[in-house]
Design an enzyme around this catalytic site. Structure first.
Site, short mmCIF file in Angstrom:
data_model
loop_
_atom_site.label_atom_id
_atom_site.label_comp_id
_atom_site.label_asym_id
_atom_site.label_seq_id
_atom_site.Cartn_x
_atom_site.Cartn_y
_atom_site.Cartn_z
N ASN A 9 -5.72 4.49 2.80
CA ASN A 9 -6.07 3.88 1.50
C ASN A 9 -6.17 2.16 1.61
OD1 ASN A 9 -6.26 2.80 -1.10
ND2 ASN A 9 -4.18 3.12 -1.66
N TRP A 10 -7.35 1.99 2.04
CA TRP A 10 -7.57 0.42 2.35
C TRP A 10 -7.35 -0.38 1.24
CZ3 TRP A 10 -12.93 0.10 5.41
CH2 TRP A 10 -12.86 0.68 6.56
N LYS A 11 -7.26 -0.07 0.09
CA LYS A 11 -7.19 -0.96 -1.23
C LYS A 11 -8.30 -1.98 -1.16
CE LYS A 11 -2.10 -0.15 -0.66
NZ LYS A 11 -0.92 -0.61 -1.41
N HIS A 97 -2.38 6.11 -8.48
CA HIS A 97 -1.82 5.21 -7.33
C HIS A 97 -0.89 4.29 -8.17
CE1 HIS A 97 -0.97 2.21 -4.46
NE2 HIS A 97 -1.21 2.81 -3.80
N GLU A 99 -0.53 1.32 -8.13
CA GLU A 99 -1.01 -0.11 -8.50
C GLU A 99 -1.95 0.21 -9.83
OE1 GLU A 99 -2.50 -0.69 -4.64
OE2 GLU A 99 -0.35 -0.93 -3.90
N GLU A 169 4.69 8.88 -3.58
CA GLU A 169 4.89 7.60 -3.05
C GLU A 169 5.82 6.74 -3.94
OE1 GLU A 169 0.88 6.31 -0.90
OE2 GLU A 169 0.51 5.79 -3.22
N GLY A 175 4.05 -0.68 0.48
CA GLY A 175 3.90 -2.26 0.82
C GLY A 175 5.10 -3.14 1.14
N SER A 215 4.73 2.32 3.24
CA SER A 215 5.34 1.70 4.41
C SER A 215 5.64 2.87 5.55
CB SER A 215 6.95 1.13 4.18
OG SER A 215 6.49 0.08 3.39
N GLY A 236 -1.26 2.95 3.45
CA GLY A 236 -1.89 1.74 2.95
C GLY A 236 -2.11 0.59 4.12
N GLY A 237 -1.27 -0.09 4.20
CA GLY A 237 -1.43 -1.35 5.31
C GLY A 237 -1.75 -0.85 6.42
C1 PEP Z 1 -0.38 2.93 -0.36
O1 PEP Z 1 -0.87 2.09 -0.99
O2 PEP Z 1 -0.66 4.10 -0.95
C2 PEP Z 1 0.73 2.74 0.57
C3 PEP Z 1 1.18 3.82 1.05
O3 PEP Z 1 0.67 1.58 0.90
P1 PEP Z 1 1.74 1.10 2.28
O4 PEP Z 1 1.31 2.39 3.33
O5 PEP Z 1 1.06 -0.25 2.71
O6 PEP Z 1 3.29 1.14 1.98
#
Ligand code: PEP
Length: 252
Positions: A9-11, A97, A99, A169, A175, A215, A236-237
């Site tokens: 997930n590049w956001k 998600h 966010e 999640e 994040g 994370s 994500g990141g």
């Molecule tokens: C996400 O946004 O779905 C996610 C898991 O982010 P991160 O890996 O950065 O915690």
């Protein structure tokens, strides 16, 4: 058979050239890998979906969107419909998600509409659920996740449910650099699978992929993925750099 999935997930990250470069690097890196029963999904922002699907048709990854509006077309300025995604050969779409729940106030009821819309257009929903820290500290995390699934997902018929991917999640892990421990992830994934078994059947529950997100990185992925109910990750990141992302794929 239950699929193992790593979805990036590049956001809201990367400009066009950077996106082109990352998609090409991931495609190259995947070329030499044997991905038996493992699916890699790239979920870039909407403007880069076409460049990703163009490369995906000759590469070992699928493409997912990060959001969708539940109507097929109409006066919804700025939104993207499932018809558009389907016509671009987008195979997956993240919904729910944290966010989007937090910043765009998406309710469980609204997510149920998105889920229906995606299934109507043969797009695989990656449905995110998870508790915030206060809810975990108050030991309400199981109740919270059960409510999210009950209100958004469990109206589906059995054959529709079989198409859905769930991503657990925990919001406190997204994040933050603080991942759920492998035991915490396994406990919640087993709980979710148990709910699906109770509502539908054990056979169906055993076939559904439940991903962990929060994370997850190349260092902790192997331990998280070694749990029997953790079928991969929503990343994500760490999906923004080819080396980190490939390290996670190699941990599966
Ligand atoms: C996400 O946004 O779905 C996610 C898991 O982010 P991160 O890996 O950065 O915690």
């Amino acid at each position: 058979m239950r699929k193992r999935i790593v979805a990036g997930n590049w956001k809201m990250n990367k400009n066009f050239l950077e996106a082109e470069e990352l998609v090409a690097k991931v495609a190259d890196a995947l070329e030499t890998r044997k991905l038996k029963n493992t699916v890699v999904v790239l979920c870039p922002p909407f403007p880069y979906l076409e460049l990703a699907t163009d490369i995906a048709c000759e590469a070992k990854f699928s493409v997912g969107a990060q959001n969708v509006y539940p109507d097929d077309s109409g006066a919804f300025t700025g939104e993207v419909s499932p018809v558009m995604l389907e016509s671009m050969e987008v195979e997956y779409c993240i919904i729910g998600h944290s966010e989007r729940r937090k910043y765009f106030h998406e309710s469980n009821e609204f997510l149920a509409l998105k889920l229906n819309a995606l299934l109507k257009h043969n797009i695989i929903p990656v449905f995110c659920c998870g508790e915030v820290l206060d809810e975990r500290n108050a030991k309400k995390h199981f109740k919270v996740v059960e409510k999210q699934l009950t209100e958004s997902v469990f109206h589906l018929k059995k054959d529709q449910m079989a198409q859905v991917v769930i991503a657990y999640e925990p919001v406190w892990a997204i994040g933050t650099g603080v991942n759920a421990t492998p035991a915490q992830a396994q406990e919640m994934h087993a709980f979710i699978r148990g709910l699906i078994a109770k509502k539908y059947s054990k056979k169906l529950a055993d076939e559904i992929s439940i991903l962990y997100g929060g994370s997850c990185n190349a260092k902790n992925a192997a331990e998280l993925f070694s749990n029997p109910d953790v079928d991969g990750g929503l990343i994500g990141g760490a999906s923004l750099k080819e080396d980190d992302f490939m390290g996670i794929i190699d941990s599966l």
